[in-house]
Each structure stands twice: as structure tokens, then as C-alpha cells.
Design a protein around this motif. Structure first.
Motif, PDB file in Angstrom:
ATOM      1  N   ARG A  86       0.987  -1.161  -0.001  1.00 55.27           N
ATOM      2  CA  ARG A  86       0.011   0.030  -0.135  1.00 55.27           C
ATOM      3  C   ARG A  86       0.869   1.170  -0.049  1.00 55.27           C
ATOM      4  NH1 ARG A  86      -5.364   1.231   0.637  1.00 55.27           N
ATOM      5  NH2 ARG A  86      -5.722   3.383   1.253  1.00 55.27           N
ATOM      6  N   SER A  92      -3.736  -0.074  -2.439  1.00 56.50           N
ATOM      7  CA  SER A  92      -3.464  -1.311  -2.196  1.00 56.50           C
ATOM      8  C   SER A  92      -3.302  -2.149  -3.398  1.00 56.50           C
ATOM      9  CB  SER A  92      -4.507  -1.697  -1.082  1.00 56.50           C
ATOM     10  OG  SER A  92      -4.197  -1.124   0.062  1.00 56.50           O
ATOM     11  N   GLU A 192      -3.408  -2.166   5.517  1.00 51.72           N
ATOM     12  CA  GLU A 192      -4.425  -0.899   5.417  1.00 51.72           C
ATOM     13  C   GLU A 192      -3.755   0.302   6.295  1.00 51.72           C
ATOM     14  OE1 GLU A 192      -7.875   1.112   4.316  1.00 51.72           O
ATOM     15  OE2 GLU A 192      -6.745  -0.409   3.334  1.00 51.72           O
TER      16      GLU A 192
END
Length: 425
Positions: A86, A92, A192
Motif C-alpha cells: 500500500r 493497495s 491498510e
């Protein structure tokens, strides 16, 4: 509230607690993170898809979050079966190293970019195998330097950013194809928040005056050469301490090497072929025939005659070896003996070690970081077993550097170690 809890609460306040489009719970409780911001990205498994990822991440900005999933316990070796990334401006990406076994183009596109990994030493070997190696990195696990008692990724994300990551798929068979959607969601969520976590931890390390310490640790990880192959890996068989005689050691070696060849050929974890406990049982019993072997734990009814024959053949090879070809007892480990024997072997060294351990423990507590981050126990043992002839800051610092201590560690521990060793001289 502990120091670590105060730190975490402060970090959540100053960083805003994670993704900008999420709302932190009004009651202050951690919020489950259920979906990646842009959804689950498609799995890239061909050259065209890889080229698009390379272009996107080359055009991105800032550090890149990187993670890898292996099939430990299922497949032979430690290869990567999924790579997650990412980066700001690129989003991502999920890449399948089975379909794209050479990621050197991606590695080159990210050259000079800081990589963010969690527990970097676990993922770097499998990433290097597919052409990816960082020139600089930030390891969020080393946030232990900032005094966090739990440094797993889920624990760090929760305590620092206020979000809960779903960790139920960490030990699944990542060689499975196609990968189920829940696994892919889990994998995407692992990267994330890595950039958010890195930024928050950098601020906290800087606030505590430990950022330069962390940078030295990161540089050491990034520049460390690949570990050389282990000599006589069969000696690491679990339960090996029970095996005393050389003929029995030969049985362990033959069974281990036979198992390894079969596991490599079948691409399965060696433990799924034959357990360590079964290897040790056969070595201790030295069975005379297949019937005797089949009566041992690990060689029961589920094992077919063909398998029993191949294991018995390995045992027979070991039993037939001439004396001069039997393995020798394990080589004496380099460095000092186990500390439990010091009081008898060298009481003065035992006194030095006791004093040094107490001093290091007190210093680590004062600096709010784990003792093993401050200085490795092995380094302390080596210094206490063979201290410099002159107990001066310069000679102690030189000895510590010779054992691989970082400059920041040497600066912190040298004064207390000199004092502790001098007090027992």
C-alpha cells in the motif's frame, strides 16, 4: 494508567486514530476495521497486471507498506504465497507470487523508498527470494523501544490507532488457490494502516528521544546479509536432547534427511511427512524390523507398508554405518557455557553476570523498554565471561561493538556495565 497506556491514549488523540473516512467510537472503545478503504483489490497474477502495479507504485508518494503471507506448516520452505502493498497515490495491491514469481521490477521501482513492515526479519527472506529487498525500512514491531508491552500488529493498531484488525486467518494455508475472499480481506487490512501506524510511532519515538535508536535498528535489519544455511540442520530436531549415543544420532540424521527429500519433492511441510517425535522414538528404540518400527508412536495404523519400509530402510542405513562415519556429538557452542553452570565453573564470572543483569534490568526499566532491546542477553553473557583486562568505558565499548551492539546501545549500557563489573572485580 501505565506509561504504555498513557502513550497509546496520547497517540490516538494526536493521530486521529486511523483511516480518515472512519469514525472512532464515541465511547473510546476500539473500532473493528472490517473493509479496506477502496475495497479488496484484485489479485495480480500475470505480467500485465504486475506491470500496472509497478507503474502505480513507482508513481506513488511516501513510504510503502509491505507484507507477505507464507504457508508455514503446510508447504516445504518459507516462500511467499501472497504479497501485499500500500502506498499513497497507488492504493493497495495484492500480488500472487505463484503467477508472478519474479518481482524484481517492483523491487527496482521501490528502490530508495522506505518500506514499512511489521516483524521485518520474518518477511524479508521470502521477499528477497522473489526479487524484493528494501534499501531502508521502518519496522513497526520495534515500537517496543517506545515501551509498548505488546508489539504484535493487531495489538499495536488497537493501542495506537484505536482499531481492531481481524486476525483469524494468520495461520491458514496461503498456498490455497483460489484464495477465499475473507482471506484476501484480511491480507489487505494487514497493510491498510501500516503507514498511519508508522507515522504515529515515529512521533512517539521522537518524543521519547528514541527515534535515532530505532533508525539504527532499522538500518541494521536492512543491511544484514541473508542468513547462511544451517550446518547439520537435523541436529535441531525437537527432542534431540534425549538422543545420546552416536548410533542413535545417525538414525536421526538418516530419517531427517529422508523426510526432507520427500517433503521437498512433494512440496509439503516436513512435519506432515513424519513428525520430529517419531524420528526421536525410532532413534531411541533402534527397531530391528518393520514390525517393531510400526509399534512405535508415530508409525501406527495410518502409515502404509510402503512408508514403513522407507523409514525402516533409513534406520537400517544408520545401523550399518561404520563407526568412523557416525556423527560426532554436537560441536561445543561458541561463547560461554550456560549460566546455570557458572557458579561451579567460574564463581567470579557468575558474580559479574548477576551484577550486570541487575544493572541492565534497572536501566531498561528506567528507559521504559524491554531488556532484550537495550542489549541482547548473549552480549551481556559474553562480556561477563571474558571481560576486558582493563574495565574502562573505552575497552567495554569496544567489546560490545565486537559483539554487534549498536552505537546507541553501547552509549546507554557502557557506564552501568563498567560500574557493575568493577564492583565485582
Amino acid at each position: 494508567m501505565t506509561d504504555a497506556q498513557e502513550t497509546a491514549a496520547g497517540l490516538r488523540t494526536t493521530t486521529g486514530g486511523g483511516p480518515p473516512d472512519e469514525e472512532v467510537s464515541s465511547d473510546g472503545l476500539p473500532v473493528p476495521l472490517l473493509e479496506p478503504r477502496e475495497g479488496i483489490p484484485p489479485v495480480v497474477a500475470d505480467a500485465d497486471g504486475l506491470a500496472r502495479v509497478v507503474a502505480a507504485f513507482a508513481a506513488g508518494t511516501g513510504p510503502v507498506a509491505v507484507d507477505a503471507e507464507r504457508a508455514s506448516g503446510y508447504r516445504y520452505g518459507q516462500r511467499a504465497y501472497l504479497v501485499q502493498l500500500r502506498r499513497e497515490g497507488a492504493g493497495s495491491a495484492l500480488i500472487d507470487p505463484v503467477g508472478c514469481p519474479d518481482l524484481s521490477s517492483l523491487g527496482e521501482a521501490l528502490s530508495g523508498t522506505e518500506w514499512i513492515l511489521h516483524a521485518a526479519t520474518q518477511d524479508l527472506p521470502c521477499l528477497r527470494e522473489i526479487g524484493m529487498a528494501p534499501t531502508s525500512l521502518f519496522d513497526t514491531e520495534l515500537a517496543g523501544l517506545a515501551g509498548f508491552p505488546r508489539v504484535g500488529l493487531g495489538a499495536m493498531v488497537e493501542s495506537v490507532l484505536g482499531y481492531v484488525l481481524e486476525k483469524g486467518h494468520s495461520a491458514v494455508d496461503w498456498s490455497t488457490r483460489p484464495l477465499p475472499e475473507p482471506w484476501l480481506r484480511y491480507a489487505a487490512l494487514d497493510v491498510e494502516l501500516l503507514v498511519d501506524l508508522r507515522d504515529a510511532l515515529e512521533k512517539e519515538l521522537d518524543r521519547q528521544g528514541k527515534l535515532e535508536w530505532a533508525r539504527q535498528e532499522f538500518d541494521a535489519i536492512a543491511s544484514a546479509p541473508p542468513a547462511p544455511p544451517r550446518k547439520d540442520p537435523w541436529r535441531r530436531t525437537s527432542g534431540m536432547h534425549k538422543v545420546r549415543r552416536r548410533r542413535q544420532m545417525a538414525v536421526v540424521r538418516e530419517l531427517w534427511e529422508s523426510r526432507d527429500r520427500i517433503a521437498q519433492r512433494r512440496d509439503v511441510s516436513p512435519g506432515k511427512v513424519l513428525g520430529d517425535a517419531a524420528i526421536v522414538e525410532a532413534a531411541l528404540a533402534l527397531p530391528a524390523n518393520v514390525h517393531a518400527l510400526s509399534a512405535l508412536p508415530g508409525y501406527g495404523q495410518r502409515m502404509g507398508r510402503r512408508q514403513l519400509d522407507q523409514w525402516m530402510a533409513a534406520v537400517d542405513r544408520a545401523k550399518a554405518l561404520p563407526e568412523n562415519e557416525l556423527p560426532q556429538p554436537g560441536a561445543t557452542p561458541s561463547g560461554p557455557p550456560p549460566p546455570r553452570s557458572w557458579a561451579d565453573k567460574d564463581p567470579a564470572a557468575a558474580a559479574r553476570l548477576s551484577a550486570a543483569r541487575s544493572a541492565v534490568s534497572a536501566l531498561a526499566e528506567g528507559l521504559n523498554l524491554p531488556q532484550e532491546n537495550l542489549i541482547t542477553p548473549d552480549t551481556v553473557r559474553r562480556l561477563c565471561w571474558e571481560p576486558p583486562q582493563r574495565l574502562e568505558p573505552g575497552t567495554v565499548a569496544e567489546a560490545l561493538a565486537g559483539y554487534g551492539a549498536r552505537p546507541w546501545q553501547i552509549e546507554q549500557v557502557t557506564p552501568v556495565l563498567v560500574t557493575a563489573l568493577a564492583a565485582t572485580a
